[in-house]
Design a protein around this motif. Structure first.
Motif, PDB file in Angstrom:
ATOM      1  N   VAL A   1       0.850  -1.168   0.000  1.00 19.11           N
ATOM      2  CA  VAL A   1       0.000   0.000   0.000  1.00 19.11           C
ATOM      3  C   VAL A   1       0.897   1.233   0.000  1.00 19.11           C
ATOM      4  O   VAL A   1       1.803   1.344   0.822  1.00 19.11           O
ATOM      5  N   ALA A   2       0.665   2.131  -0.917  1.00 17.17           N
ATOM      6  CA  ALA A   2       1.342   3.424  -0.932  1.00 17.17           C
ATOM      7  C   ALA A   2       0.426   4.396  -0.207  1.00 17.17           C
ATOM      8  O   ALA A   2      -0.675   4.678  -0.660  1.00 17.17           O
ATOM      9  N   ASP A   3       0.869   4.875   0.948  1.00 17.05           N
ATOM     10  CA  ASP A   3       0.001   5.676   1.806  1.00 17.05           C
ATOM     11  C   ASP A   3       0.183   7.160   1.543  1.00 17.05           C
ATOM     12  O   ASP A   3      -0.328   7.685   0.571  1.00 17.05           O
ATOM     13  N   GLN A   4       0.935   7.855   2.343  1.00 15.70           N
ATOM     14  CA  GLN A   4       1.089   9.305   2.205  1.00 15.70           C
ATOM     15  C   GLN A   4       2.565   9.653   2.188  1.00 15.70           C
ATOM     16  O   GLN A   4       3.388   8.936   2.733  1.00 15.70           O
ATOM     17  N   PHE A   5       2.877  10.793   1.586  1.00 15.87           N
ATOM     18  CA  PHE A   5       4.274  11.173   1.408  1.00 15.87           C
ATOM     19  C   PHE A   5       4.529  12.624   1.802  1.00 15.87           C
ATOM     20  O   PHE A   5       5.444  13.256   1.316  1.00 15.87           O
ATOM     21  N   VAL A   6       3.706  13.149   2.710  1.00 12.20           N
ATOM     22  CA  VAL A   6       3.824  14.542   3.112  1.00 12.20           C
ATOM     23  C   VAL A   6       4.322  14.670   4.548  1.00 12.20           C
ATOM     24  O   VAL A   6       5.221  15.438   4.838  1.00 12.20           O
ATOM     25  N   THR A   7       3.740  13.928   5.473  1.00 14.93           N
ATOM     26  CA  THR A   7       4.040  14.039   6.894  1.00 14.93           C
ATOM     27  C   THR A   7       4.707  12.771   7.406  1.00 14.93           C
ATOM     28  O   THR A   7       4.263  11.670   7.086  1.00 14.93           O
ATOM     29  N   ASP A   8       5.746  12.902   8.216  1.00 19.49           N
ATOM     30  CA  ASP A   8       6.382  11.732   8.826  1.00 19.49           C
ATOM     31  C   ASP A   8       5.402  11.014   9.739  1.00 19.49           C
ATOM     32  O   ASP A   8       4.672  11.650  10.489  1.00 19.49           O
ATOM     33  N   GLY A   9       5.405   9.694   9.669  1.00 21.62           N
ATOM     34  CA  GLY A   9       4.590   8.912  10.589  1.00 21.62           C
ATOM     35  C   GLY A   9       3.669   7.937   9.893  1.00 21.62           C
ATOM     36  O   GLY A   9       3.625   7.860   8.668  1.00 21.62           O
ATOM     37  N   ILE A  10       2.971   7.199  10.709  1.00 18.23           N
ATOM     38  CA  ILE A  10       2.024   6.190  10.213  1.00 18.23           C
ATOM     39  C   ILE A  10       0.631   6.583  10.682  1.00 18.23           C
ATOM     40  O   ILE A  10       0.399   6.738  11.874  1.00 18.23           O
ATOM     41  N   GLY A  11      -0.285   6.709   9.734  1.00 16.90           N
ATOM     42  CA  GLY A  11      -1.664   7.012  10.072  1.00 16.90           C
ATOM     43  C   GLY A  11      -2.485   5.737  10.187  1.00 16.90           C
ATOM     44  O   GLY A  11      -1.949   4.619  10.215  1.00 16.90           O
ATOM     45  N   PRO A  23       2.916  -4.880   2.638  1.00 17.37           N
ATOM     46  CA  PRO A  23       3.999  -3.897   2.654  1.00 17.37           C
ATOM     47  C   PRO A  23       3.439  -2.473   2.605  1.00 17.37           C
ATOM     48  O   PRO A  23       2.458  -2.211   1.927  1.00 17.37           O
ATOM     49  N   LEU A  24       4.099  -1.594   3.347  1.00 21.99           N
ATOM     50  CA  LEU A  24       3.679  -0.201   3.413  1.00 21.99           C
ATOM     51  C   LEU A  24       4.790   0.694   2.877  1.00 21.99           C
ATOM     52  O   LEU A  24       5.938   0.609   3.314  1.00 21.99           O
ATOM     53  N   VAL A  25       4.432   1.551   1.921  1.00 22.68           N
ATOM     54  CA  VAL A  25       5.343   2.578   1.406  1.00 22.68           C
ATOM     55  C   VAL A  25       4.757   3.913   1.859  1.00 22.68           C
ATOM     56  O   VAL A  25       3.615   4.240   1.530  1.00 22.68           O
ATOM     57  N   THR A  26       5.535   4.656   2.635  1.00 22.78           N
ATOM     58  CA  THR A  26       5.046   5.907   3.187  1.00 22.78           C
ATOM     59  C   THR A  26       6.217   6.785   3.591  1.00 22.78           C
ATOM     60  O   THR A  26       7.345   6.312   3.696  1.00 22.78           O
ATOM     61  N   THR A  48      10.545  11.128  -1.994  1.00 25.52           N
ATOM     62  CA  THR A  48      10.661  11.674  -3.346  1.00 25.52           C
ATOM     63  C   THR A  48      10.044  10.721  -4.367  1.00 25.52           C
ATOM     64  O   THR A  48       9.826   9.538  -4.083  1.00 25.52           O
ATOM     65  N   GLU A  49       9.799  11.246  -5.549  1.00 26.33           N
ATOM     66  CA  GLU A  49       9.270  10.402  -6.629  1.00 26.33           C
ATOM     67  C   GLU A  49      10.208   9.235  -6.907  1.00 26.33           C
ATOM     68  O   GLU A  49       9.751   8.106  -7.136  1.00 26.33           O
ATOM     69  N   GLU A  50      11.494   9.498  -6.887  1.00 20.15           N
ATOM     70  CA  GLU A  50      12.475   8.440  -7.152  1.00 20.15           C
ATOM     71  C   GLU A  50      12.428   7.357  -6.070  1.00 20.15           C
ATOM     72  O   GLU A  50      12.450   6.165  -6.371  1.00 20.15           O
ATOM     73  N   GLN A  51      12.327   7.771  -4.799  1.00 16.92           N
ATOM     74  CA  GLN A  51      12.253   6.797  -3.710  1.00 16.92           C
ATOM     75  C   GLN A  51      10.973   5.970  -3.791  1.00 16.92           C
ATOM     76  O   GLN A  51      10.988   4.760  -3.542  1.00 16.92           O
ATOM     77  N   ILE A  52       9.874   6.621  -4.114  1.00 15.80           N
ATOM     78  CA  ILE A  52       8.595   5.916  -4.241  1.00 15.80           C
ATOM     79  C   ILE A  52       8.685   4.906  -5.382  1.00 15.80           C
ATOM     80  O   ILE A  52       8.291   3.743  -5.230  1.00 15.80           O
ATOM     81  N   ASN A  53       9.230   5.334  -6.505  1.00 12.60           N
ATOM     82  CA  ASN A  53       9.392   4.439  -7.651  1.00 12.60           C
ATOM     83  C   ASN A  53      10.286   3.259  -7.294  1.00 12.60           C
ATOM     84  O   ASN A  53       9.970   2.109  -7.611  1.00 12.60           O
ATOM     85  N   ASP A  54      11.417   3.526  -6.621  1.00  9.72           N
ATOM     86  CA  ASP A  54      12.329   2.454  -6.219  1.00  9.72           C
ATOM     87  C   ASP A  54      11.631   1.453  -5.292  1.00  9.72           C
ATOM     88  O   ASP A  54      11.811   0.239  -5.429  1.00  9.72           O
ATOM     89  N   ALA A  55      10.840   1.962  -4.360  1.00  4.89           N
ATOM     90  CA  ALA A  55      10.122   1.080  -3.429  1.00  4.89           C
ATOM     91  C   ALA A  55       9.123   0.199  -4.177  1.00  4.89           C
ATOM     92  O   ALA A  55       9.027  -1.009  -3.924  1.00  4.89           O
ATOM     93  N   LEU A  56       8.394   0.796  -5.090  1.00  2.00           N
ATOM     94  CA  LEU A  56       7.411   0.018  -5.853  1.00  2.00           C
ATOM     95  C   LEU A  56       8.098  -1.000  -6.756  1.00  2.00           C
ATOM     96  O   LEU A  56       7.601  -2.132  -6.912  1.00  2.00           O
ATOM     97  N   GLU A  57       9.223  -0.631  -7.334  1.00  2.00           N
ATOM     98  CA  GLU A  57       9.992  -1.585  -8.140  1.00  2.00           C
ATOM     99  C   GLU A  57      10.459  -2.750  -7.281  1.00  2.00           C
ATOM    100  O   GLU A  57      10.383  -3.906  -7.687  1.00  2.00           O
ATOM    101  N   TYR A  58      10.951  -2.448  -6.074  1.00  2.00           N
ATOM    102  CA  TYR A  58      11.413  -3.478  -5.146  1.00  2.00           C
ATOM    103  C   TYR A  58      10.282  -4.452  -4.805  1.00  2.00           C
ATOM    104  O   TYR A  58      10.491  -5.656  -4.700  1.00  2.00           O
ATOM    105  N   LEU A  59       9.089  -3.909  -4.658  1.00  2.00           N
ATOM    106  CA  LEU A  59       7.949  -4.733  -4.263  1.00  2.00           C
ATOM    107  C   LEU A  59       7.380  -5.575  -5.410  1.00  2.00           C
ATOM    108  O   LEU A  59       6.467  -6.367  -5.180  1.00  2.00           O
ATOM    109  N   LYS A  60       7.913  -5.430  -6.599  1.00  2.00           N
ATOM    110  CA  LYS A  60       7.490  -6.313  -7.695  1.00  2.00           C
ATOM    111  C   LYS A  60       7.881  -7.755  -7.403  1.00  2.00           C
ATOM    112  O   LYS A  60       7.239  -8.685  -7.890  1.00  2.00           O
TER     113      LYS A  60
END
Length: 102
Positions: A1-11, A23-26, A48-60
């Motif tokens: 699940v790709a959650d939020q990318f603005v505020t540190d923490g887990i909602g 898996p959680l990407v946040t 960042t967009e690059e970090q989000i992309n890398d995480a999603l690629e990893y989760l493939k």
């Protein structure tokens, strides 16, 4: 699940994701919960967009998804379950009562 990318923490969505063993990407931030938990939260920290992309690629990779999901569920049950929360409150109350009686 790709959650939020603005505020540190887990909602709430992030917590539910962990409990479901997914898996959680946040945006977590390495200091977001420093001192609250004795173990690292098993998630993919991305801002960042690059970090989000890398995480999603990893989760493939299914094995990677399964491992992170399994660890996430175990972590959530250990630190976020009703029993874990109640135990923490009991410790806090006992500490307060002890300090008041001194």
């Amino acid at each position: 699940v790709a959650d939020q990318f603005v505020t540190d923490g887990i909602g709430a969505i992030g917590m539910e994701t962990l409990f479901c063993g997914k898996p959680l990407v946040t945006k977590f931030g390495k200091h977001a919960h420093e001192g609250l938990y004795s173990e690292h939260v098993p998630l993919l920290d991305a801002t960042t967009e690059e970090q989000i992309n890398d995480a999603l690629e990893y989760l493939k990779d299914k094995d990677s998804r399964d491992k992170i999901g399994k660890n996430a569920k175990a972590w959530a049950e250990k630190f976020l379950s009703p029993d874990a929360i109640a135990s923490n409150f009991i410790k806090i109350y006992e500490s307060i009562f002890k300090s008041l009686s001194n």
